[in-house]
Design a protein around this motif. Structure first.
Motif, PDB file in Angstrom:
ATOM      1  N   THR A  81       0.800  -1.226   0.000  1.00 31.59           N
ATOM      2  CA  THR A  81       0.000   0.000   0.000  1.00 31.59           C
ATOM      3  C   THR A  81       0.837   1.282   0.000  1.00 31.59           C
ATOM      4  N   HIS A  82       2.142   1.157  -0.153  1.00 32.78           N
ATOM      5  CA  HIS A  82       2.960   2.377  -0.274  1.00 32.78           C
ATOM      6  C   HIS A  82       4.217   2.000  -1.046  1.00 32.78           C
ATOM      7  N   ASN A  83       4.122   2.035  -2.357  1.00 36.09           N
ATOM      8  CA  ASN A  83       5.227   1.578  -3.205  1.00 36.09           C
ATOM      9  C   ASN A  83       5.298   2.491  -4.422  1.00 36.09           C
ATOM     10  N   ASP A 241       0.516   3.517  -5.456  1.00 39.98           N
ATOM     11  CA  ASP A 241       1.690   4.331  -5.795  1.00 39.98           C
ATOM     12  C   ASP A 241       1.498   5.725  -5.216  1.00 39.98           C
ATOM     13  N   PRO A 242       2.270   6.060  -4.176  1.00 40.71           N
ATOM     14  CA  PRO A 242       1.939   7.242  -3.387  1.00 40.71           C
ATOM     15  C   PRO A 242       2.569   8.554  -3.863  1.00 40.71           C
ATOM     16  N   MET A 243       2.900   8.667  -5.132  1.00 37.60           N
ATOM     17  CA  MET A 243       3.446   9.953  -5.596  1.00 37.60           C
ATOM     18  C   MET A 243       3.514   9.912  -7.116  1.00 37.60           C
ATOM     19  N   LEU A 302      -5.076  11.737  -3.565  1.00 42.86           N
ATOM     20  CA  LEU A 302      -3.994  12.720  -3.598  1.00 42.86           C
ATOM     21  C   LEU A 302      -2.945  12.375  -2.545  1.00 42.86           C
ATOM     22  N   LYS A 303      -1.737  12.901  -2.779  1.00 37.92           N
ATOM     23  CA  LYS A 303      -0.652  12.717  -1.809  1.00 37.92           C
ATOM     24  C   LYS A 303      -0.148  14.068  -1.354  1.00 37.92           C
ATOM     25  N   PHE A 304      -0.110  14.259  -0.053  1.00 36.57           N
ATOM     26  CA  PHE A 304       0.519  15.432   0.544  1.00 36.57           C
ATOM     27  C   PHE A 304       1.683  14.950   1.407  1.00 36.57           C
ATOM     28  N   GLU A 385       0.117   8.295   6.323  1.00 32.57           N
ATOM     29  CA  GLU A 385       1.163   7.486   5.702  1.00 32.57           C
ATOM     30  C   GLU A 385       2.379   7.469   6.637  1.00 32.57           C
ATOM     31  N   HIS A 386       2.838   6.315   6.979  1.00 27.51           N
ATOM     32  CA  HIS A 386       4.010   6.036   7.828  1.00 27.51           C
ATOM     33  C   HIS A 386       3.694   6.161   9.325  1.00 27.51           C
ATOM     34  N   GLY A 387       3.396   7.381   9.782  1.00 28.89           N
ATOM     35  CA  GLY A 387       3.088   7.580  11.198  1.00 28.89           C
ATOM     36  C   GLY A 387       4.134   6.969  12.112  1.00 28.89           C
TER      37      GLY A 387
HETATM   38 ZN   LIG Z   1       6.855   7.211   0.106  1.00 30.12          ZN
END
Ligand SMILES: [Zn+2]
Length: 552
Positions: A81-83, A241-243, A302-304, A385-387
């Motif tokens: 979920t974050h690649n 895909d986070p960006m 969206l990604k911030f 995301e991450h936290g």
């Molecule tokens: Zn990332």
């Protein structure tokens, strides 16, 4: 037996199952934890499962391929979920410096590329590496890169925030000892003021980056195809895909049109611009919104990015190696609130990068306000995301607000030693308290943040089970989870984060046939065997996207 003959004799033209698999264990990963021994696929779908290895024999027709492989264990295909798939794809063909173990090897890889490259042409490295993996544990300098070549401008990229230029590239970019640090960026310098070549953050390297010729669309499409195949070989069926930048959308679309996007992709678009108004205009200009797409390619949102990485995460207390420094918040809470409200009201989901405790708290403040100000708010639309640092109080808030969290053990694996240096022992062991999140009821899912770290899901599973790292030993063993739960975070929980549990993530009738087979059982094998396990085959939508033994 009678049913089988009835069906096949009475309806010879009816296709019953394209593929029937009998295996030692087929983990459904459903709530009831059912384990099957037979599974039938027709077209892209799972159509039947059975605990009896012969329970689906009635679905066999003359056209059914039957795989009787009782030594296999089958799981849903992995969902990372974050690649950064498109970012990884753009590194294909660049100097593969991730292979180097020392700076000498690193420089030599560039020297080899220079020998095959016409003088004056740019040489770029893959960004998918980290200096902690080098014996020296540091970035190269311009004079060291000059030893590889003085005839070519060299751009060493590392992740998304750091660039190292050789002397020729610095000169072409107009960066000298007289150049002041730009707002938001740092030009690293030797004691005499000469630039070392290391340029931190985009404002510092923009003038150099602008000179590098872009890859052609054809090269990028080919890179995406190859990267999908590499992921399939590790059992990955879906990534978020986070960006993704607006100009990268056509690359995804081209491969999707060719039917070769063999990793289902859930895109997070990044509206990168200098001002709030420009960012809003970019979002407005997209026209579409979250949810647009199909099973292969879909817009997640969206990604911030709220704070920096391991060296720039916004902390409450100072960095241990820099007592005057607490990292950076890249947005004010007011700006983030304005952007988030703007996006949510237009039907967008948002995932925000926040790693330090100050960033996590600030983000939850903003998210709480967004939920308050938007009564029809869809739960699950705002993601942390991450936290990295979330104490019991912040975890309770995220859970109460229904904020899902994505975790990536491979970041702790790769960056553990960097975190120890900057964040100290106590904060490092608290990074990504996966077990606490789960026990307290959070919606969490797993991933890698490749190319910052390896995309190998088996290494990530091992990491969640051991809390082991590359160079920093075991960090926070109290946050380790069991193998079943780790697999669950990498399959069913990923599909849930993407809002697609009804399509994917579990092995049961009516779900897409996305699955991965192993000869050892990743859920029961000795823990330290996990990193070296490799799939036997991977199916995505019933299609064998990785099958080196031609079993399917
Ligand atoms: Zn990332």
């Amino acid at each position: 037996m009678s049913r089988r003959s009835y069906l096949s004799e009475s309806h010879p033209s009816v296709r019953l199952a394209d593929l029937l698999i009998r295996a030692g264990a087929i983990y459904s990963m459903t709530e009831n934890r059912a384990i099957y021994q037979a599974l039938a696929i027709r077209d892209e779908w799972i159509v039947a499962v059975s605990q009896d290895p012969h329970g689906l024999d009635g679905l066999i027709s003359a056209d059914t391929r039957v795989l009787d492989a009782r030594d296999l264990t089958i799981l849903p295909a992995f969902e990372d979920t974050h690649n950064h798939l498109i970012f990884a794809a753009q590194n294909v063909g660049l100097v593969p410096v991730d292979r180097a173990h020392t700076l000498a090897e690193f420089i030599d890889l560039i020297r080899q590329r220079a020998a095959q490259t016409p003088a004056g042409a740019w040489i770029q490295t893959s960004a998918a590496w980290h200096e902690v993996n080098l014996d020296e544990g540091r970035l190269p300098t311009a004079p060291e890169l000059d030893a590889a070549t003085r005839e070519h401008p060299v751009l060493v990229r590392r992740g998304g925030h750091v660039v190292v230029a050789n002397s020729l590239a610095l000169t072409l970019g107009g960066i000298t000892r007289e150049t002041p640090d730009p707002q938001g960026g740092t030009i690293m310098r030797f004691p005499d003021g000469t630039p070392t070549g290391v340029l931190i953050e985009a404002p510092a390297y923009a003038s150099v980056m602008a000179l590098v010729p872009a890859m052609t669309p054809q090269q990028m499409i080919e890179g995406l195809r190859l990267t999908c195949q590499q992921y399939n070989a590790y059992g990955i069926g879906t990534v978020r895909d986070p960006m993704v930048l607006r100009e990268q959308m056509p690359i995804y679309q081209a491969l999707w049109e060719q039917g070769e996007l063999t990793v289902r992709s859930r895109l997070m678009l990044a509206p990168l611009a200098a001002t709030l108004e420009e960012r809003m205009a970019i979002i407005e200009g997209f026209g579409f919104r979250s949810g647009f797409g199909d099973d292969a390619l879909k817009l997640w949102g969206l990604k911030f990015v709220l704070d920096g990485g391991a060296e720039g995460g916004a902390l409450d207390e100072p960095y241990v190696n820099n007592p005057g420094y607490r990292g950076h918040l890249l947005w004010t809470p007011e700006e983030l609130l304005a952007m988030a409200n703007f996006a949510v009201r237009r039907g967008w989901k948002i995932g925000t990068h926040a790693i330090g405790d100050r960033a996590v708290r600030t983000l939850l403040d903003v998210y709480e306000q967004v939920i308050k100000e938007n009564p029809g708010f869809q739960p699950g639309s705002l993601v942390l995301e991450h936290g990295f640092l979330a104490d019991a109080r912040q975890r309770a808030r995220a859970i109460r607000l229904g904020i899902p969290v994505t975790v990536q053990h491979p970041l702790l694996y790769t960056l553990g030693s960097v975190l120890l240096e900057g964040w100290g022992t106590q904060r490092t062991r608290e990074v990504m308290p996966v077990r606490a999140w789960i026990e307290e009821g959070a919606m969490i899912s797993a991933g890698t943040d490749h190319p910052v770290s390896s995309y190998n899901p088996l290494l990530a599973l091992w990491g969640m089970v051991t809390r082991g790292t590359l160079k920093a030993g075991i960090q926070g063993p109290e946050y380790a989870i069991d193998q079943y739960t780790a697999v669950q975070l990498y399959t069913a929980a990923g599909a849930r984060l993407n809002g697609e549990s009804h399509r994917r993530g579990t092995l049961q009738p009516g779900r897409l046939a996305d699955l991965v087979a192993f000869r050892s059982d990743p859920i029961t094998c000795p823990i330290d065997d996990l990193p070296s396990l490799r799939p036997v085959f991977t199916l995505v939508g019933g299609r064998a996207v990785y099958d080196p033994e031609a079993l399917i």
